[in-house]
Scaffold this motif. Structure first.
Motif: not given
Length: 493
Positions: A7, A12, A436, A439, A444
């Protein structure tokens, strides 16, 4: 599946991970997210629970057998008119192609790279405007593509993706006319007026791939599976705190993620965001001779009609339609979570109706007629077109207006995250979508999807249809109305 990426975003790194996460739904979005969360250092101390309406007497049955992610096959293609999704599938295919070890995702018959023929019709009527529910219907702000528009943009995108690799580029070829399409299809049939073949695309055994995914999740030892039906979300004045089950149990968590596919709208008010639509699928038993002929064909997808056929295995042929679909509007006994704290509503919601609870359910005659048309056009083998279906099915999508996924925190309710809006094209991203989504939980989101996957500003009272250029059929069909019409269809199984 990929190892967890580092990250880099300050957003994040500054996010405090919740001590507990409840994921409602064990379909593609729910399970891939659970798997990703279990392997990310940010969530090393987070308890992760997945709940789904699996049969409580058989708690190993995840996902539910009528989930959209459970089927004989799903197309795996980087063939998108939108470059971001094309690139995302290109990333996913690196893992689909891994087949050296039995535990690899693509091994043991879970992935076949048979090629994909993408075609469009020469003339396509302008999309029919959505009929009004109340008042006038305004036009969508985005440009509506025809099936041919989609096919040509997809052609450009896959050529661009393959340009860095001569081996991949050689596997993509234009099919400029009907004869060229017929020759490469190899069934004696054809479809569309122009297209191309991409031998870098193929299909996956969806049921086997989900079974593989469930096993990967279980092996982490980090995820608690709970069998039960969620009937409502628990909340106080501003914050979602958990979920209430049909048997009265209440599960609480610091973060609640609703990833219930086409059932999401029964728990969260998704008006203006997404709608559940039923899509027709048919299965036929074929002979060994027919298997030899059709088993070597590529997948064929007509983006104007939405009709497609996937090569058969084990003498079972599947034909389907990617369409506007049928809605099933219902007034729910327990209304979904209101659009915002303090608001009240009891909307009519389209919810799935499947053969799991209605064994006599048929596909409408309108849908069967289109499936027969696909057989007649794409695979005109003697005796095949009129052969009775051995089973039929309604597969339920969670459709958004632009076919973009909906993966975002709820804008008004705290501690609620929604991952839905598969729009009938999410399965191919199985190897990558969980990371994804994780995230996005860490705030993020990949930049190319930040706007696409965000909660949208509601545009007012209008019927929601997916109008990305890939849909066939007629918009505005109501399931009960179509079932009431005369039909002689075998019951779904």
């Amino acid at each position: 599946m990929t190892s967890s990426p580092p990250q880099h975003s300050s957003s994040s790194s500054n996010t405090n991970s919740p001590s507990s996460i409840l994921i409602i739904g064990s379909g593609l979005f729910g399970l891939t997210t659970a798997y990703s969360l279990s392997r990310r250092h940010e969530f090393a101390n987070t308890s992760i629970t997945v709940i789904d309406r699996s049969d409580p007497s058989s708690t190993s049955t995840f996902p539910s057998p009528d989930a959209a992610s459970v089927d004989t096959s799903r197309i795996v293609r980087a063939d998108y008119a939108d470059h971001a999704y094309a690139a995302l599938c290109d990333e996913a295919q690196l893992q689909w192609r891994q087949q050296e070890k039995p535990t690899d995702l693509g091994a043991q018959g879970r992935y076949y790279e048979t090629g994909l023929v993408v075609v469009g019709d020469a003339t396509t009527p302008a999309p029919v405007a959505a009929p009004p529910v109340e008042g006038d219907v305004s036009e969508s702000p985005h440009k509506k593509l025809t099936g041919m528009d989609y096919a040509r943009k997809s052609w450009e995108n896959v050529l661009s993706l393959a340009s860095h690799n001569p081996v991949l580029a050689e596997r993509i070829r234009e099919l400029p006319n009907v004869d060229a399409i017929r020759e490469v299809l190899g069934t004696g049939g054809s479809s569309g007026a122009w297209g191309y073949i991409n031998k870098n695309s193929g299909w996956t055994d969806a049921g086997a791939s989900m079974a593989w995914l469930v096993e990967q999740v279980r092996q982490t030892g980090r995820v608690n599976f709970v069998a039960g039906t969620v009937v409502s979300l628990e909340h106080n004045e501003t914050t979602v705190t958990g979920a209430r089950l049909s048997d009265g149990r209440v599960l609480t968590a610091d973060l609640v993620m609703v990833a219930a596919g086409a059932w999401t709208g029964s728990l969260v008010d998704l008006e203006g965001q997404a709608v559940a639509t039923g899509q027709v699928l048919g299965y036929l038993d074929i002979t060994e001779e027919e298997q030899e002929i059709l088993g070597t064909m590529p997948v064929i997808l007509n983006l104007s009609s939405g009709l497609f056929i996937i090569p058969p295995t084990n003498r079972i042929l599947k034909v389907a339609r990617h369409a506007y679909g049928y809605s099933n509007p219902q007034s729910l006994p327990i209304p979904p979570l209101p659009a915002s704290p303090g608001s009240t509503s009891n909307p009519v919601v389209s919810i799935p109706r499947t053969s799991l609870h209605d064994p006599a359910l048929c596909i409408p005659a309108e849908g069967e007629a289109d499936l027969r048309a696909a057989l007649r056009e794409m695979a005109p083998l003697p005796g095949l077109v009129d052969r009775p279906f051995t089973k039929t099915r309604l597969c339920w999508y969670s459709d958004t207006r632009t076919a973009d996924f909906l993966i975002d925190y709820h804008p008004y309710w705290k501690n609620l995250f929604v991952a839905t809006g598969d729009s009938g094209h999410a399965f191919k991203f199985l190897p990558v979508i969980g990371d994804k989504i994780t995230n996005c939980i860490l705030r993020d989101c990949p930049p190319e999807f930040k706007e696409k996957w965000a909660w949208k500003e509601w545009e007012g009272s209008k019927v929601l249809f997916t109008e990305d250029g890939s849909r066939g059929g007629k918009p505005g069909l109501i399931l009960d109305e179509e079932l009431d019409k005369a039909a002689q269809i075998l019951p779904a199984v």
